[in-house]
Design an enzyme around this catalytic site. Structure first.
Site, PDB file in Angstrom:
ATOM      1  N   GLU A  27       6.809  -6.736  -2.713  1.00 54.44           N
ATOM      2  CA  GLU A  27       7.657  -4.950  -2.993  1.00 54.44           C
ATOM      3  C   GLU A  27       8.714  -5.276  -1.155  1.00 54.44           C
ATOM      4  O   GLU A  27       7.622  -5.341   0.154  1.00 54.44           O
ATOM      5  CB  GLU A  27       6.598  -3.620  -2.365  1.00 54.44           C
ATOM      6  CG  GLU A  27       5.859  -3.811  -3.733  1.00 54.44           C
ATOM      7  CD  GLU A  27       6.531  -3.388  -5.032  1.00 54.44           C
ATOM      8  OE1 GLU A  27       7.484  -2.518  -4.312  1.00 54.44           O
ATOM      9  OE2 GLU A  27       6.380  -3.564  -6.044  1.00 54.44           O
ATOM     10  N   LYS A  59      -5.523  -7.351   4.147  1.00 51.78           N
ATOM     11  CA  LYS A  59      -5.034  -7.516   5.976  1.00 51.78           C
ATOM     12  C   LYS A  59      -4.025  -6.106   6.335  1.00 51.78           C
ATOM     13  O   LYS A  59      -3.487  -6.829   5.269  1.00 51.78           O
ATOM     14  CB  LYS A  59      -4.523  -8.928   5.823  1.00 51.78           C
ATOM     15  CG  LYS A  59      -4.638  -9.296   6.977  1.00 51.78           C
ATOM     16  CD  LYS A  59      -3.626 -10.602   7.824  1.00 51.78           C
ATOM     17  CE  LYS A  59      -1.718 -10.502   7.953  1.00 51.78           C
ATOM     18  NZ  LYS A  59      -1.753  -9.852   8.235  1.00 51.78           N
ATOM     19  N   CYS A  79      11.669   1.089   3.334  1.00 58.16           N
ATOM     20  CA  CYS A  79      12.345  -0.196   2.570  1.00 58.16           C
ATOM     21  C   CYS A  79      12.858   1.010   1.902  1.00 58.16           C
ATOM     22  O   CYS A  79      14.032  -0.034   1.782  1.00 58.16           O
ATOM     23  CB  CYS A  79      10.871  -0.900   2.103  1.00 58.16           C
ATOM     24  SG  CYS A  79      10.307   0.431   0.863  1.00 58.16           S
TER      25      CYS A  79
END
Ligand code: NAD
Length: 496
Positions: free
Chosen positions: A256, A181, A290
């Site tokens: 993560e 997804k 990130c």
């Protein structure tokens, strides 16, 4: 692939209309225009996709039992198809995510290499073989690596194609069956990727695609007791809820998550180089990274010169339509832009000094997009919200230090542990500081370079497990020990 088409869910090798009855409008954040509509999957679609993956792994077994040579060759063929489609894939990510086209092209190139890397790695035999005496006589013992089973994979929007590949390439190379997804903010390159899976000959059921909100589709994927493993890239808060959902059947979990990474600059560093890398550290991909170097921690004696030069460079940045390859494009959505601007407000209220930026940009062609100026806050302290929380936009904070110990204290004063960097010309100091930074990805005299060969992942609240490299493949493998008795008969109870 025409961007205006209604796209579909991919289950058991068949493209179907998502059954939720709801359409997802894919927006170009540079213009505010809807560029495609996609039918969203229902919870029943998720169940069907999981059932297809389960059948593929436990009954049909064609992908799982395929010899690694052939499976690797299919992934190499896929890489060639992706190379053919490289420009289209990159354009889709730029149109939907807002990243400059050359950055999207770099992502696609990295992703193609990633498939080739794991296609090769899966052909390399590895694992321990031991001759042992465990008190029962001589034993020959060895390890076998096996795929985990049905893997649910959920990704964010900041690197739509690349984050998908980092999960799909090792999971498929290892012989798992997956249900995938993407984030609803960026789905088009993933749909194209799955079309290419089909063309490459990945068997029906081995790779399934669902599209829709985390609150329905994602939740069901994480909670299903028919899923053996869930891997997730996204925010720490969502990661925590996925971990809780996974507890039901103790499925394996790979996370993560977010970051608030320190970029520590000592006075003996090459100033010009440190400024350029700091720019890349925070403004690459609009700061929606990130591992972004969002906390600059600079030695007091060079603070003024460093901040002046950084601000000069930030003010000179070009911001515009990402198809024209400016330095920065728009943020991914109105919601993300408003979130970032709210952090700017908070920074001002809490007493940080705004050096440059801080506003939405609306001049001329930017009027309908979600553009935010490159923003630098100085005179920051560790208790400020903008220093503590992940902003995920083009906003950097600056703090100062006098001693190495103070620099390290500031660097590690965060619940996150994804990345960090140090700039210095003293090699022993560089190694000392890196050793003390509690983070999974670190750089010396550079910021951001990442390789498919090197493990990627976080300490602390930045995650569990590693992607990329050999570790990335091992994440999607179970390890079995096999012990063969070489001593005829029964030797007896433990002899020691
Ligand atoms: P997010 O957590 O809001 O969403 C990520 C994905 O999870 C989306 O697909 C979303 O639909 C889904 N989701 C949301 N709620 C869910 C739930 N309860 N159960 C299951 N799935 C759910 O994150 P985002 O805004 O898309 O991405 C930004 C975040 O991603 C940042 O925190 C960033 O640091 C992080 N990120 C981390 C890495 C890394 O490698 N560590 C890489 C990229 C992005």
């Amino acid at each position: 692939m025409s961007e205006k088409m209604h796209k579909r869910t991919y289950i058991d090798g068949v493209w179907v209309e998502g059954g939720s009855g709801r359409l997802l409008e894919c927006e170009n954040p540079a213009t505010g225009e809807v560029i495609a509509t996609v039918t969203q999957s229902s919870v029943e679609d998720v169940e069907a996709a999981i059932a297809a993956a389960k059948k593929s792994f436990y009954q049909t077994r064609d992908w799982r039992d395929m010899d690694s040579q052939t499976r690797g060759d299919i992934l190499l063929h896929l890489a060639d198809i992706l190379e053919r489609d490289r420009d289209e894939l990159a354009r889709l990510d730029t149109l939907e995510n807002g990243k400059p086209l050359r950055e999207a092209e770099g992502d696609v190139d990295d992703g193609i290499h990633c498939f080739r890397y794991y296609a090769g790695l899966i052909k390399v035999p590895y694992g321990g073989v031991y001759d042992v005496n465990a008190g029962f006589g001589t034993m020959h013992s060895y390890e076998v690596r096996e795929p985990v089973g049905v893997c649910a994979q959920i990704t964010p929007w900041n690197y739509p194609f690349l984050m998908a590949v980092w999960k799909l390439a090792p999971a498929l190379a290892a012989g798992n069956s997956v249900v995938f997804k993407p984030s609803s903010n960026a789905v088009l390159s993933t749909i194209k990727l799955f079309e290419d899976f089909e063309e490459a000959g990945i068997p029906a059921g081995a790779a399934n695609l669902v599209i829709g909100p985390g609150s329905t589709v994602g939740v069901r994927m994480a909670a299903s007791s028919d899923v053996d493993m869930v891997t997730f890239t996204g925010s720490t808060a969502t990661g925590q809820s996925i971990m809780r959902a996974a507890a039901g059947n103790v499925k394996k979990v790979g996370l993560e998550l977010g970051g608030k990474s320190p970029n520590v600059i000592f006075a003996d560093a090459d100033l010009e180089g440190a400024v350029e890398w700091a720019m890349i550290g925070i403004f690459f991909n609009q700061g929606e990274v990130c591992s972004a170097g969002s906390r600059i921690i600079v030695e007091e004696s060079i603070h003024d010169a460093f901040v002046a030069r950084l601000a000069e460079r930030a003010r000179a940045m070009t911001v515009g339509n990402p198809l024209d390859n400016p330095d920065m494009g728009p943020l991914v959505s109105r919601q993300q832009m408003e979130r970032v601007l709210a952090y700017v407000e908070k920074g001002l209220v809490e007493g940080a000094k705004l050096v440059c930026g801080g506003h939405r940009m609306t001049e001329g062609d930017l009027a309908h997009g979600y553009f935010v100026e490159p923003t630098i806050f100085d005179a920051c302290t560790s208790d400020m919200t903008i220093v503590r929380e992940e902003i995920f936009g083009p906003v950097v904070t600056v703090q100062t230090f006098r001693t190495e110990a103070e620099a390290l204290e500031l660097a590690n004063d965060t619940p996150y542990g994804l990345a960090g960097a140090v700039f210095t010309s003293d090699v022993t100091r560089a190694l000392r500081v890196i050793k003390e930074i509690r983070a999974g990805i670190t750089w010396v005299n550079c910021y951001n370079p990442t390789f498919n060969e090197a493990p990627w992942g976080g300490y602390k609240m930045s995650g569990i497990g590693r992607e990329l490299g050999v570790h990335g493949l091992e994440e999607y493998q179970e390890v079995k020990q096999v012990n063969i008795n070489l001593t005829p008969g029964v030797v007896g109870w433990y002899e020691h």
